[in-house]
Each structure stands twice: as structure tokens, then as C-alpha cells.
Design an enzyme around this catalytic site. Structure first.
Site, mmCIF file in Angstrom:
data_model
loop_
_atom_site.group_PDB
_atom_site.id
_atom_site.type_symbol
_atom_site.label_atom_id
_atom_site.label_comp_id
_atom_site.label_asym_id
_atom_site.label_seq_id
_atom_site.Cartn_x
_atom_site.Cartn_y
_atom_site.Cartn_z
ATOM 1 N N PRO A 129 -1.084 -33.171 46.570
ATOM 2 C CA PRO A 129 -2.011 -32.294 47.288
ATOM 3 C C PRO A 129 -3.469 -32.758 47.359
ATOM 4 C CG PRO A 129 -1.536 -31.384 45.144
ATOM 5 C CD PRO A 129 -0.659 -32.591 45.298
ATOM 6 N N CYS A 130 -3.713 -33.777 48.169
ATOM 7 C CA CYS A 130 -5.086 -34.249 48.354
ATOM 8 C C CYS A 130 -5.948 -33.205 49.062
ATOM 9 C CB CYS A 130 -5.102 -35.570 49.109
ATOM 10 S SG CYS A 130 -4.186 -35.589 50.651
ATOM 11 N N HIS A 131 -5.314 -32.229 49.713
ATOM 12 C CA HIS A 131 -6.087 -31.164 50.363
ATOM 13 C C HIS A 131 -6.793 -30.280 49.333
ATOM 14 C CE1 HIS A 131 -2.083 -29.387 49.626
ATOM 15 N NE2 HIS A 131 -2.729 -28.236 49.512
#
Length: 165
Positions: A129-131
Site C-alpha cells: 500500500p504505497c497509497h
């Protein structure tokens, strides 16, 4: 080595899922820069077991039924990138971390910019989850899928946390 791929619709646009025999290699955005994640030849194979599992789990995530993923991952990058990407997996659903916090988490407290660059090359968007990585003041920063998609993903996770049990 040829990789298997399939395209799935999602609330954030068409996602291209890519897998090897070892695991999921990439989740790419509809308008992804082809130089961001270099993969080589892809062959359409919607029946590939890793791609089927990834599509099912992503649908569950978008439906608010899944808060994590249970997929074999086939990371392709430098050791530093892999360390950053592995650290992404430790950010809890519905929470965010700054680039500086991620740098500290991997034992490289002065490497915020390098962490940002590695985060930008994360091939497994949403799954890793780079978001959930934001600027130091909590503001949204660059995202391969675009800031609108990043905002939607974060809002999806906040809404799930607010549902009554």
C-alpha cells in the site's frame, strides 16, 4: 521470461495484474508510465492462478470486505527497494505514514528522498500500500495512479473503519 497478465476493472480504473510462476509481480495503473516498472514481455492469461487470486482479493478490497492481501509476491528490484516495499506491508489498513517514518522503519532515517523514489517504483500498487505514504504534514504527494486514485483508496479505507460492527 514471459509473464502472465490480465486486466481487471476497478473503481480506480483498469488495473493490469502481472504474475510469474513464483507470485504476483505487479499491479499497474491504466495510464502507468511503462518506464516506471519494467517487466518485459507479457502474455494474456486470465486463468493464471495467481492472477485469479489477486483479482478476487482486489475485488474484496474494493467492496470493503478485505483489509489485507494473502498472495505470493515476486518482488523485482534492488535490495533497498525491496526493503522499502516490504515496509509498506507493515502500514496498517486505514493508517498513513510519512516518507520519513518509512525511512526510520527500515533503519535509514536520513533516506527519506530515496524512500520516496523507491515508493514511486513500487510495482505492487494497492497490495503493497504505497497509497498510505503521505508527505510529512499529512498532505497527499505524488502517486503513480494519480492523486485522485490515492485519495479514493484512502477514503475507502477510512469508510471501512467507520462501519458499525
Amino acid at each position: 521470461m514471459t509473464l502472465a497478465a490480465t486486466i481487471m476493472p476497478s473503481p480506480v480504473g483498469a488495473l493490469t495484474l502481472v504474475a510469474s510462476d513464483a507470485g504476483l509481480v505487479a499491479v499497474l495503473w491504466e495510464n502507468d508510465d511503462p518506464l516506471r516498472v519494467r517487466l518485459g514481455p507479457l502474455v494474456e492469461d486470465a486463468a493464471h492462478p495467481v492472477l485469479r487470486a489477486a483479482a478476487d482479493q482486489l475485488r474484496g478490497y474494493f467492496a470493503g470486505e478485505r483489509t489485507s492481501f494473502d498472495l505470493p509476491l515476486d518482488w523485482r528490484g534492488t535490495d533497498f527497494q525491496k526493503a522499502v516495499w516490504a515496509a509498506l506491508l507493515t502500514i496498517p489498513y486505514g493508517e498513513t505514514r510519512s516518507y520519513g517514518a518509512l525511512a526510520r522503519a527500515i533503519g535509514r532515517p536520513s533516506a527519506s528522498r530515496a524512500v520516496g523514489a523507491a515508493n514511486g517504483r513500487n510495482p505492487l500498487s494497492i497490495v503493497a500500500p504505497c497509497h498510505r505514504v503521505v508527505g510529512s504534514g499529512g498532505h497527499l504527494t505524488g502517486f503513480a495512479g494519480g492523486l485522485e486514485a490515492k485519495s479514493l483508496l484512502l477514503a475507502l479505507e477510512r469508510r471501512r473503519d467507520e462501519l458499525p460492527l
